[in-house]
Scaffold this motif. Structure first.
Motif, PDB file in Angstrom:
ATOM      1  N   CYS A   1      -6.700  -2.509   1.420  1.00 28.27           N
ATOM      2  CA  CYS A   1      -5.626  -2.500   2.404  1.00 28.27           C
ATOM      3  C   CYS A   1      -6.229  -2.799   3.776  1.00 28.27           C
ATOM      4  CB  CYS A   1      -4.924  -1.145   2.429  1.00 28.27           C
ATOM      5  SG  CYS A   1      -3.599  -1.129   3.659  1.00 28.27           S
TER       6      CYS A   1
ATOM      7  N   CYS B   1       0.839  -1.194   0.000  1.00 23.30           N
ATOM      8  CA  CYS B   1       0.000   0.000   0.000  1.00 23.30           C
ATOM      9  C   CYS B   1       0.874   1.244   0.000  1.00 23.30           C
ATOM     10  CB  CYS B   1      -0.901  -0.019   1.230  1.00 23.30           C
ATOM     11  SG  CYS B   1      -1.997   1.398   1.352  1.00 23.30           S
TER      12      CYS B   1
ATOM     13  N   CYS C   1      -4.999  -2.295   6.633  1.00 21.96           N
ATOM     14  CA  CYS C   1      -4.548  -1.419   7.728  1.00 21.96           C
ATOM     15  C   CYS C   1      -5.440  -0.208   7.935  1.00 21.96           C
ATOM     16  CB  CYS C   1      -3.110  -0.999   7.483  1.00 21.96           C
ATOM     17  SG  CYS C   1      -1.973  -2.388   7.595  1.00 21.96           S
ATOM     18  N   HIS C   2      -5.664   0.573   6.871  1.00 20.63           N
ATOM     19  CA  HIS C   2      -6.446   1.794   7.056  1.00 20.63           C
ATOM     20  C   HIS C   2      -7.544   1.944   6.002  1.00 20.63           C
ATOM     21  CE1 HIS C   2      -2.253   2.596   8.519  1.00 20.63           C
ATOM     22  NE2 HIS C   2      -2.952   2.747   9.628  1.00 20.63           N
ATOM     23  N   GLY C   3      -7.789   0.875   5.253  1.00 23.24           N
ATOM     24  CA  GLY C   3      -8.959   0.845   4.376  1.00 23.24           C
ATOM     25  C   GLY C   3      -8.800   1.400   2.974  1.00 23.24           C
ATOM     26  N   SER C   4      -7.617   1.741   2.546  1.00 18.00           N
ATOM     27  CA  SER C   4      -7.477   2.208   1.164  1.00 18.00           C
ATOM     28  C   SER C   4      -7.920   1.114   0.207  1.00 18.00           C
ATOM     29  CB  SER C   4      -6.013   2.566   0.853  1.00 18.00           C
ATOM     30  OG  SER C   4      -5.649   3.755   1.489  1.00 18.00           O
TER      31      SER C   4
ATOM     32  N   HIS D   1       0.152   4.028   1.113  1.00 15.98           N
ATOM     33  CA  HIS D   1      -0.067   4.873   2.291  1.00 15.98           C
ATOM     34  C   HIS D   1       1.048   4.640   3.302  1.00 15.98           C
ATOM     35  CE1 HIS D   1      -2.337   5.776   6.214  1.00 15.98           C
ATOM     36  NE2 HIS D   1      -1.993   6.943   5.683  1.00 15.98           N
ATOM     37  N   GLN D   2       1.078   3.429   3.893  1.00 17.73           N
ATOM     38  CA  GLN D   2       2.122   3.141   4.886  1.00 17.73           C
ATOM     39  C   GLN D   2       2.731   1.761   4.736  1.00 17.73           C
ATOM     40  OE1 GLN D   2       0.688   4.091   8.843  1.00 17.73           O
ATOM     41  NE2 GLN D   2       0.548   6.267   8.377  1.00 17.73           N
TER      42      GLN D   2
ATOM     43  N   CYS E   1       1.427  -1.484   4.123  1.00 21.86           N
ATOM     44  CA  CYS E   1       0.810  -2.788   4.377  1.00 21.86           C
ATOM     45  C   CYS E   1       0.585  -3.505   3.047  1.00 21.86           C
ATOM     46  CB  CYS E   1      -0.534  -2.613   5.089  1.00 21.86           C
ATOM     47  SG  CYS E   1      -0.377  -1.947   6.750  1.00 21.86           S
TER      48      CYS E   1
HETATM   49  S1  FES Z   1      -1.206   1.304   4.936  1.00 21.37           S
HETATM   50 FE1  FES Z   1      -2.778   0.991   3.514  1.00 21.37          FE
HETATM   51  S2  FES Z   1      -4.285   2.415   4.019  1.00 21.37           S
HETATM   52 FE2  FES Z   1      -2.703   2.763   5.431  1.00 21.37          FE
END
Ligand code: FES
Length: 152
Positions: free
Chosen positions: A113, A95, A115-118, A97-98, A100
């Motif tokens: 994702c 991902c 982790c945070h829903g992306s 974002h961070q 995952c």
């Molecule tokens: S790591 Fe994927 S939405 Fe945060």
């Protein structure tokens, strides 16, 4: 023997008695599994002069549905067939974002994702934030039964 030396000796003896089970657990000959990776261990994955690397086979892809190869992490490679075109696709499942690892949704029309829903489309495009950048694609080619990916 003085009392303090005796106590030290007893403490060391007690610690030493714990070593054999610990050492035998480390020497079980088992290789820790690589979570979520399902790459084929029996193909030559050395990189060709053109930068392509064999990361799976057609029979393996047909049997498993996806191939996740983490040998080049953080440039991990997820290989799958696009459900509409049947083309073999390879992208980095980390991902943006961070970092995952995204997962194919149950209806197999997007990546999610955990982790945070992306959410990402099968072309890697962001469908739902917080991720802002698409999942990177890699070049793919097929040679016989081998699936080769240019992930570097
Ligand atoms: S790591 Fe994927 S939405 Fe945060």
């Amino acid at each position: 023997m003085e009392r303090r030396y005796f106590i030290r000796w007893m403490t060391l003896s007690a610690l030493a008695s714990l070593l054999p089970p610990t050492l035998s657990a480390c020497d079980s000959g088992e290789t820790p599994p690589t979570p979520s990776s399902n790459n084929s261990p029996d193909i030559d994955t050395s990189m060709g002069e053109d930068g392509f690397q064999a990361l799976g086979t057609i029979p393996q892809l047909e049997a498993q549905g996806t191939i996740l190869d983490r040998r080049n992490a953080p440039k991990s490679v997820l290989i799958f067939r696009h459900p509409d075109t049947q083309a073999i696709v390879a992208l980095n499942p980390m991902c943006t974002h961070q970092g995952c690892t995204v997962e194919l949704s149950a209806d197999e029309n997007r990546f999610q994702c955990p982790c945070h829903g992306s959410q990402f489309g099968l072309d890697g495009a962001v469908l739902s934030p917080p991720a802002e950048k698409p999942l990177p694609y890699f070049e793919v080619k097929q040679e016989g039964d081998l699936i080769l990916v240019k992930a570097q």
